[in-house]
Scaffold this active site. Structure first.
Site, PDB file in Angstrom:
ATOM      1  N   SER A  60       0.851  -1.191   0.000  1.00 22.71           N
ATOM      2  CA  SER A  60       0.000   0.000   0.000  1.00 22.71           C
ATOM      3  C   SER A  60       0.883   1.235   0.000  1.00 22.71           C
ATOM      4  O   SER A  60       2.102   1.146  -0.008  1.00 22.71           O
ATOM      5  CB  SER A  60      -0.894   0.003   1.240  1.00 22.71           C
ATOM      6  OG  SER A  60      -0.098   0.271   2.371  1.00 22.71           O
ATOM      7  N   LYS A  61       0.212   2.360   0.018  1.00 24.00           N
ATOM      8  CA  LYS A  61       0.879   3.657   0.055  1.00 24.00           C
ATOM      9  C   LYS A  61       2.001   3.721   1.095  1.00 24.00           C
ATOM     10  O   LYS A  61       3.020   4.360   0.896  1.00 24.00           O
ATOM     11  CB  LYS A  61      -0.160   4.727   0.420  1.00 24.00           C
ATOM     12  CG  LYS A  61      -0.807   5.380  -0.776  1.00 24.00           C
ATOM     13  CD  LYS A  61       0.195   6.140  -1.431  1.00 24.00           C
ATOM     14  CE  LYS A  61       0.004   7.240  -2.340  1.00 24.00           C
ATOM     15  NZ  LYS A  61       0.957   7.257  -3.417  1.00 24.00           N
ATOM     16  N   ARG A  62       1.739   3.051   2.206  1.00 24.15           N
ATOM     17  CA  ARG A  62       2.693   3.090   3.310  1.00 24.15           C
ATOM     18  C   ARG A  62       4.100   2.665   2.882  1.00 24.15           C
ATOM     19  O   ARG A  62       5.089   3.049   3.468  1.00 24.15           O
ATOM     20  CB  ARG A  62       2.235   2.121   4.413  1.00 24.15           C
ATOM     21  CG  ARG A  62       1.421   2.739   5.489  1.00 24.15           C
ATOM     22  CD  ARG A  62       1.087   1.734   6.561  1.00 24.15           C
ATOM     23  NE  ARG A  62       0.566   0.480   6.026  1.00 24.15           N
ATOM     24  CZ  ARG A  62       1.158  -0.693   6.156  1.00 24.15           C
ATOM     25  NH1 ARG A  62       2.305  -0.786   6.784  1.00 24.15           N
ATOM     26  NH2 ARG A  62       0.612  -1.777   5.665  1.00 24.15           N
TER      27      ARG A  62
END
Ligand code: GLU
Length: 493
Positions: A270-272
């Protein structure tokens, strides 16, 4: 043999990201390898979240990666400068014979099939209220049952259902038979699914808002899709789609679910985990060749122990039997390594043109070429050039202490810098290139040692602890600017 036709159906609800790009790549490779077609369909039924901007991003990203689709929407007007002739078909909305390729424009088609299911008594109107459904669900969970629609509206007589549908809001549910669905996943083998677990699911809100599983089945059929290659997260949709195909009497395509992509911490990507959209990777200066090469290795491994492939080589080598079942781990380290490999292969012209974006479009191109060639071996991504080469475009700022080599004091550094300046002003150095500079600095280096001479010079010219050799910087800066910077350093000490 039937034509191989694959597709991706991204939803334009966010920027095109790595996961979809990988799915696109495998669909593209499988189609190309088998002389088939690769289709792009825009899954924009979610009106609220779908945006034109994201759709354009999907098209641009695919084209930038070189994953050209044979059928699907095309970009119009100025957006097109990197597309092939076929995609530059101005005035037309799509390439391909099975359009429209945007689901929002296919509502009429879906209606026809919804009507068919209703007419054949294979689907029905459901008038249950959200709150009631939620309460039933909670009660089932509390009783330790699998929560599913209990079929309340299944048995409303047809006439009555039609009458109510004129006044009340309704959804359309598929009558899911009680049986087991078996299908073969080309990667995982036989999969069995008990339909008793799912109950009658909603395929459309009213007639105008058909939902994903339904639209997908209709489009895959209408667009003659032979192979559905998609992420493992869709496995649970496959039995629903198969039961819909059976109800509509469509042939069953072949299925292959790709392994998940996880971050290095083993959680879902994900973005993380950093920049994950293709546009961000592009912005950071990853090359499309490196991204494609990297994506291929996320879930596929060739027979030979080779890791560098062009798209052309991938088409030749790609074989679904070498796909992996276990999750693929995304690592920037590996992507950076591949990117370095591809950056090194660039011509200086190409590298310079890619660096322009970060260094300024108005910089003299010949000067730019000289500068970037100094860094070609060091770049992991093009954007790094901005920081690495900044001192070629503006005077460096640095604390004066940096000028001192080890335990050198200011007076020695000053003395040496003065002597360097004298050397540079000599007539013999009228040809100011790195070889000549080195040759002329030799006596000084012999007198004081390499460090005490080259260190202050490097800092005077670059303001940095690490840089290419100072004679190379000096050659590019030119004599005048080099001397100016030495004078500045002398002033500081
Ligand atoms: N719109 C779906 C997605 O992007 C398509 C899934 C599919 O390939 O069926 O996840």
């Amino acid at each position: 043999m039937k034509e191989i036709r694959t597709r991706i159906a991204p939803a334009p609800t966010g920027y095109f990201h790595l996961g979809v790009a990988r799915t696109a790549l495998f669909n593209f490779l499988f189609a190309r390898k088998n002389k088939g077609k690769f289709i792009l369909r825009i899954d924009d039924t979610d009106k609220e979240r779908s945006k034109k901007e994201y759709e354009i991003d999907i098209l641009k990203s695919l084209a930038w990666l070189g994953l050209f689709w044979d059928e699907g929407p095309i970009l119009k007007s100025a957006e097109n400068n990197f597309l092939t002739q076929k995609h530059l078909n101005f005035g037309k909305e799509y390439v391909g014979d099975f359009g429209p390729y945007r689901q929002s424009e296919r509502i009429g088609i879906y209606k026809k099939y919804l009507q068919k299911l209703i007419d054949k008594d294979l689907a029905y109107f459901c008038f249950c209220k959200k709150e009631d459904l939620e309460a039933q669900k909670q009660a089932m969970i509390a009783a330790g049952q699998v929560p599913k629609y209990p079929g309340i509206c299944r048995n409303i007589p047809k006439q009555e259902a039609f009458r109510r549908a004129e006044k009340e809001p309704f959804v359309i549910r598929l009558k899911v038979p009680s049986k087991k669905i078996r299908f073969v996943d080309l990667l995982r083998g036989k999969i069995e699914f008990d339909l008793d677990l799912i109950g009658d699911f909603v395929i459309s809100k009213g007639f105008d808002e058909p939902l994903y599983n339904f639209t997908t089945v209709v489009d895959d059929y209408e667009m003659r899709i032979s192979h559905i290659i998609r992420g493992e997260d869709h496995i649970s949709n496959t039995p629903k789609q198969i039961i819909l195909q059976e109800a509509l009497e469509f042939p069953r395509p072949k299925y292959l679910h790709l392994p998940l992509i996880l971050g290095e911490d083993k959680s879902k990507l994900s973005k993380r985990h950093g920049a994950i959209s293709i546009r961000e990777l592009k912005e950071l200066g990853y090359l499309p060749e490196a991204i494609v090469n990297y994506l291929a290795l996320l879930g596929w491994w060739p027979k030979e122990d080779v890791e560098i492939f062009s798209l052309k080589e991938l088409i030749e080598l790609f074989d679904i039997s070498q796909l992996q079942k276990h999750p693929a781990i995304f690592s920037f380290k590996k992507l950076d390594w591949l990117n370095r490999v591809y950056i090194r292969r660039l011509s200086v012209e190409k590298l310079a043109s890619l660096c322009q974006k970060y260094l300024g479009e108005d910089v003299d191109f010949d000067y730019l070429k000289k500068v970037v060639s100094l860094f070609q071996e060091r770049l992991s991504k093009i954007s790094e050039i901005k920081e690495l080469a900044s001192y070629f475009f503006e005077e460096p700022e640095y604390p004066k202490e940096l000028l001192l080599w080890k335990d050198q004091d200011f007076s020695q550094a000053k003395e040496i810098l003065k002597e360097i300046k004298e050397v540079f002003l000599k007539k013999e150095l009228s040809e100011f290139n790195k070889e000549k500079i080195l040759e002329n600095l030799k006596p000084l280096a012999e007198k004081y040692g390499n460090g005490p001479v080259f260190w202050p010079l490097r800092v005077a010219l670059s303001g940095k602890e690490a840089s290419p050799p100072p004679q190379e910087i000096a050659e590019i800066l030119g004599k005048e600017e080099t001397i100016r910077r030495i004078e500045k350093a002398i002033e500081k000490t």
